[in-house]
Enzyme design. Structure first.
Site, PDB file in Angstrom:
ATOM      1  N   GLU A  74      55.313 -33.139  62.110  1.00 15.71           N
ATOM      2  CA  GLU A  74      56.513 -32.377  61.758  1.00 15.71           C
ATOM      3  C   GLU A  74      57.737 -32.922  62.485  1.00 15.71           C
ATOM      4  O   GLU A  74      57.736 -33.058  63.711  1.00 15.71           O
ATOM      5  CB  GLU A  74      56.328 -30.900  62.115  1.00 15.71           C
ATOM      6  CG  GLU A  74      55.298 -30.218  61.231  1.00 15.71           C
ATOM      7  CD  GLU A  74      55.196 -28.713  61.470  1.00 15.71           C
ATOM      8  OE1 GLU A  74      56.046 -28.141  62.172  1.00 15.71           O
ATOM      9  OE2 GLU A  74      54.236 -28.124  60.941  1.00 15.71           O
ATOM     10  N   ASP A 128      47.447 -27.621  59.631  1.00 11.59           N
ATOM     11  CA  ASP A 128      47.244 -26.742  60.786  1.00 11.59           C
ATOM     12  C   ASP A 128      47.452 -25.279  60.394  1.00 11.59           C
ATOM     13  O   ASP A 128      47.296 -24.377  61.220  1.00 11.59           O
ATOM     14  CB  ASP A 128      48.121 -27.153  61.981  1.00 11.59           C
ATOM     15  CG  ASP A 128      49.599 -27.188  61.661  1.00 11.59           C
ATOM     16  OD1 ASP A 128      49.977 -26.831  60.525  1.00 11.59           O
ATOM     17  OD2 ASP A 128      50.385 -27.560  62.553  1.00 11.59           O
ATOM     18  N   SER A 129      47.758 -25.045  59.117  1.00 16.60           N
ATOM     19  CA  SER A 129      47.715 -23.673  58.593  1.00 16.60           C
ATOM     20  C   SER A 129      46.303 -23.115  58.713  1.00 16.60           C
ATOM     21  O   SER A 129      46.083 -21.915  58.550  1.00 16.60           O
ATOM     22  CB  SER A 129      48.183 -23.646  57.128  1.00 16.60           C
ATOM     23  OG  SER A 129      47.485 -24.602  56.363  1.00 16.60           O
ATOM     24  N   GLU A 147      59.485 -28.577  53.155  1.00 12.93           N
ATOM     25  CA  GLU A 147      59.031 -27.184  53.069  1.00 12.93           C
ATOM     26  C   GLU A 147      60.201 -26.204  53.026  1.00 12.93           C
ATOM     27  O   GLU A 147      61.165 -26.321  53.782  1.00 12.93           O
ATOM     28  CB  GLU A 147      58.116 -26.876  54.270  1.00 12.93           C
ATOM     29  CG  GLU A 147      57.600 -25.442  54.242  1.00 12.93           C
ATOM     30  CD  GLU A 147      56.329 -25.208  55.022  1.00 12.93           C
ATOM     31  OE1 GLU A 147      55.745 -26.164  55.568  1.00 12.93           O
ATOM     32  OE2 GLU A 147      55.897 -24.040  55.074  1.00 12.93           O
ATOM     33  N   ASP A 150      46.867 -32.790  59.735  1.00  6.55           N
ATOM     34  CA  ASP A 150      48.015 -32.413  60.568  1.00  6.55           C
ATOM     35  C   ASP A 150      47.737 -32.717  62.028  1.00  6.55           C
ATOM     36  O   ASP A 150      46.663 -32.378  62.544  1.00  6.55           O
ATOM     37  CB  ASP A 150      48.279 -30.902  60.448  1.00  6.55           C
ATOM     38  CG  ASP A 150      49.391 -30.594  59.464  1.00  6.55           C
ATOM     39  OD1 ASP A 150      50.216 -31.480  59.171  1.00  6.55           O
ATOM     40  OD2 ASP A 150      49.433 -29.443  58.987  1.00  6.55           O
TER      41      ASP A 150
HETATM   42  O1  KIV Z   1      49.617 -26.786  57.484  1.00 10.91           O
HETATM   43  C1  KIV Z   1      49.794 -26.854  56.257  1.00 10.91           C
HETATM   44  O2  KIV Z   1      49.001 -26.370  55.444  1.00 10.91           O
HETATM   45  C2  KIV Z   1      50.983 -27.537  55.783  1.00 10.91           C
HETATM   46  C3  KIV Z   1      51.371 -27.332  54.359  1.00 10.91           C
HETATM   47  C4  KIV Z   1      51.856 -25.967  54.158  1.00 10.91           C
HETATM   48  C5  KIV Z   1      52.313 -28.349  53.883  1.00 10.91           C
HETATM   49  O3  KIV Z   1      51.640 -28.191  56.532  1.00 10.91           O
END
Ligand code: KIV
Length: 263
Positions: free
Chosen positions: A116, A45-46, A181, A84
């Protein structure tokens, strides 16, 4: 490749202590390249902050991540694709979490979802796994809790116990792997001693069973800077140079040339 074969490959590496490679991808071109090198491709979700300029991953919707996951799955021939679950789609209600996880898996063809949290979402993860959804956990710094600057995890008094408990809850719930993380070294060492599943680190020392970075960060395409990040390229500069050259060529009528014409 079938999910159980991908999982087997990851566990073989884990048992043999061969580091597991995880790269994020949100788009077809990056996924196509990542697939050559990664064991796991994470549709994180980044995507919100990185591709859309959101100030938080909280603004990512399920519809948005679904489109990116579909593009990635089309290109991933051998890597395990994990998606995610966006903020607000799983935390409160196991049945809603299942409905959304099933939507992600069935509409995209991805192999697993990532959530998460640990102890707090134990029941939810256990329910998803009972319903045959593969789950990766995510503990330590949880980006969905924040907008703006992320803190390092493990410097507060109660955090060591909490993360060790979280790991143990995830294992009991049946998560097949976990991202840790931005967590301080002494705690990562303890996690590694106590873990029975692969730990994929980001800002969590080289002791981990594998490492993940956001593709655009490691390529040097974002402004993101963190102590844990190594930029393996400077795509920002490479793209700038190409755009500058293109614009100069257009202004000087050097592009297109005859070879670019249709006759
Ligand atoms: O959303 C993401 O890219 C992540 C990674 C940083 C592990 O959760």
């Amino acid at each position: 490749m079938l999910m159980f074969l991908k999982k087997k490959k990851i566990f073989e590496k884990f048992k043999k202590k061969i580091p597991i490679i995880c790269i994020t991808s949100y788009t077809a071109p990056i996924a196509k390249i990542a697939d050559k090198y990664a064991d796991i491709i994470l549709v994180g979700d980044s995507v919100g902050p990185v591709l859309y300029g959101f100030d938080s991953t909280r603004k990512v919707s399920i519809d948005l991540i679904l489109q990116h996951a579909k593009a990635v799955v089309r290109q991933a021939k051998k890597s395990m694709v994990i998606v995610d679950m966006p903020y607000g789609t799983y935390e409160r209600d196991a049945r809603l979490a299942y409905k959304n996880a099933k939507k992600i898996i069935s509409e995209t063809g991805a192999d697993a979802v990532k959530l998460e949290g640990g102890e707090k979402i134990f029941d939810i993860i256990a329910f998803l796994i009972k319903k045959k959804i593969n789950v990766m956990g995510h503990i330590g710094l949880l980006p969905q809790k924040y907008s703006g600057k992320y803190p390092v995890y493990g410097r507060k008094k109660n955090e060591e116990k909490k993360i060790l408990d979280d790991l143990s809850f995830l294992e009991r719930a049946g998560a097949f792997s976990v991202v840790v993380e931005c967590t301080v070294e002494p705690i990562v060492k303890k996690l590694m001693k106590n873990s029975n599943i692969p730990i994929i680190g980001i800002g969590a020392t080289s002791d981990c069973d594998g490492q993940v970075l956001v593709a655009e960060d490691l390529l040097g395409l974002t402004d993101f800077n963190a102590k844990f990040l190594k930029k393996y390229s400077n795509l920002d500069m490479i793209i700038s140079q190409a755009f500058e050259k293109f614009s100069t060529d257009v202004v000087k009528r050097k592009f297109p040339q005859k070879k670019n014409y249709y006759k």
